[in-house]
Design a protein around this motif. Structure first.
Motif, short mmCIF file in Angstrom:
data_model
loop_
_atom_site.label_atom_id
_atom_site.label_comp_id
_atom_site.label_asym_id
_atom_site.label_seq_id
_atom_site.Cartn_x
_atom_site.Cartn_y
_atom_site.Cartn_z
N PRO A 193 0.81 -1.22 0.00
CA PRO A 193 0.00 0.00 0.00
C PRO A 193 0.85 1.27 0.00
CG PRO A 193 0.25 -0.75 2.24
CD PRO A 193 1.04 -1.71 1.38
N THR B 193 0.05 5.71 0.89
CA THR B 193 -0.83 6.86 1.12
C THR B 193 0.02 8.12 1.18
OG1 THR B 193 -0.64 6.72 3.53
CG2 THR B 193 -2.48 5.56 2.53
N ARG C 65 -5.41 9.20 -1.10
CA ARG C 65 -5.92 8.61 0.14
C ARG C 65 -5.62 7.12 0.27
NH1 ARG C 65 -10.95 9.84 -2.67
NH2 ARG C 65 -11.85 7.95 -3.58
N GLY C 66 -5.16 6.47 -0.82
CA GLY C 66 -4.79 5.08 -0.69
C GLY C 66 -4.82 4.29 -1.98
N PHE D 132 3.96 4.54 3.97
CA PHE D 132 2.96 5.56 4.25
C PHE D 132 3.62 6.91 4.54
CE2 PHE D 132 0.92 1.71 6.43
CZ PHE D 132 0.22 1.32 5.30
N PHE E 184 -3.61 3.51 9.02
CA PHE E 184 -3.28 3.02 7.67
C PHE E 184 -2.83 1.56 7.75
CE2 PHE E 184 -1.86 7.60 6.50
CZ PHE E 184 -3.16 7.95 6.20
N TRP F 195 -4.61 -1.80 5.99
CA TRP F 195 -3.94 -2.73 5.08
C TRP F 195 -3.99 -4.15 5.63
CZ3 TRP F 195 -2.68 -3.58 0.35
CH2 TRP F 195 -1.72 -4.52 0.02
N PHE G 270 -7.32 -0.02 0.31
CA PHE G 270 -6.25 0.11 -0.68
C PHE G 270 -6.53 -0.65 -1.96
CE2 PHE G 270 -4.35 0.94 3.44
CZ PHE G 270 -3.65 2.11 3.20
#
Length: 304
Positions: free
Chosen positions: A73, A75, A112-113, A255, A266, A270, A276
């Motif tokens: 992921p 962000t 945002r992801g 992140f 976050f 995940w 995500f």
């Protein structure tokens, strides 16, 4: 490529001041296990954590290897993939499927992801992976992906600069930039004067060849106030720069946030498979999130 460290941490390596700036020594980071390729990470550093909005810089190769970065992921940042040799296949949770080759740009804006993977067959790989921190007003944007096969070139006596991100000397990249910045690969052949924005701070990384005043490995930092840069030799140099970033950030694993609690949220998303998206087509499971450190992560500015 992304941050695959099993125990991501803040970096505490030395930054030696020079007459006109600093020399930011990199640290070797193995990515992806015991047979992983090794990268040299010069941003973030112990004292200087950012140059403009550029907050992460890994350089790798040339090395004969196969890249395999499972879905993971992001962000609050943009990923910038730039190759000098080889080919990398990008997949992401938006459904993007795109190969990137030398001279082309893959730019992913996490907002945002988003999640993505990167892989290659065994080949000679040489390139850089960079992150750009998103400002507060853009970090909750919807995620997006861009591929730019053609980029503008600024030419002058003794140099040709491919503008990857932002602008340089009137040549502007078509890639989305969310803060005032520049990123360019400069091919040096002789002696030339590259124009700089005097309001920007800059970093220089020798990619190959020989260029006077630069050596392979360290990132040379130049403070704001320069209107030009004299380069002499034959080789390729990465130039990054931007207006000094005024916000404090927390950067951990993949992140970029603004607080420990935000990073923890976050990570939880995940781990629980939310927020995500899903990367389709990658042969293997996604990366598990590392364990958070036992101390609270603190927001930090561009200079420690």
């Amino acid at each position: 490529m992304s941050n695959l460290e099993h125990e991501p941490r803040e970096i505490r390596c030395a930054a030696e001041p020079g007459a006109d700036g600093e020399l930011l020594e990199g640290r070797a980071v193995p990515l992806g296990g015991p047979r992983a390729m090794s990268v040299s990470r010069t941003l973030p550093g112990a004292r200087r954590r950012m140059i403009g909005a550029w907050c992460f810089l890994d350089a790798y190769g040339p090395e004969v290897t196969a890249m395999r970065v499972p879905p993971h992921p992001h962000t609050g940042l943009q990923t910038v993939t730039w190759l000098l040799a080889g080919e990398v296949l990008h997949r992401d949770s938006l459904g993007s499927l795109q190969r990137v080759r030398p001279g082309q740009l893959n730019l992913m804006t996490a907002g945002r992801g988003i999640s993505h993977s990167e892989e290659s067959a065994e080949t000679t790989l040489h390139g850089v992976q960079l992150w750009v921190a998103l400002p507060e007003e853009r970090r909750a944007d919807a995620p997006s992906f861009e591929h730019h096969a053609e980029l503008p070139v600024l030419e002058g006596p003794g140099f040709a600069a491919t503008v990857i991100m932002g602008a340089l000397g009137g040549a502007a990249s078509p890639a989305t930039a969310c803060t005032p910045l520049t990123g360019a690969e400069i091919a040096v052949d002789g002696t030339g004067e590259v124009p700089l924005d005097p309001g920007f701070e800059h970093g220089l990384l020798l990619l190959d060849g020989e260029v006077e005043g630069l050596e392979r490995g360290p990132l040379a930092y130049l403070p704001p106030g320069r209107g030009g840069l004299r380069l002499s030799g034959r080789g390729r140099v990465l130039l990054v720069g931007g207006a000094p970033f005024g916000e404090e950030i927390v950067m951990w694993w993949n992140f970029v946030g603004r607080s420990h609690d935000e990073i923890a949220a976050f990570r939880k998303e995940w781990a629980e498979g939310e927020g995500f998206g899903v990367v389709e087509g990658f042969d293997g499971p996604p990366l598990p999130a590392p364990v958070l450190p036992g101390i609270r992560l603190k927001p930090r500015g561009r200079v420690r």
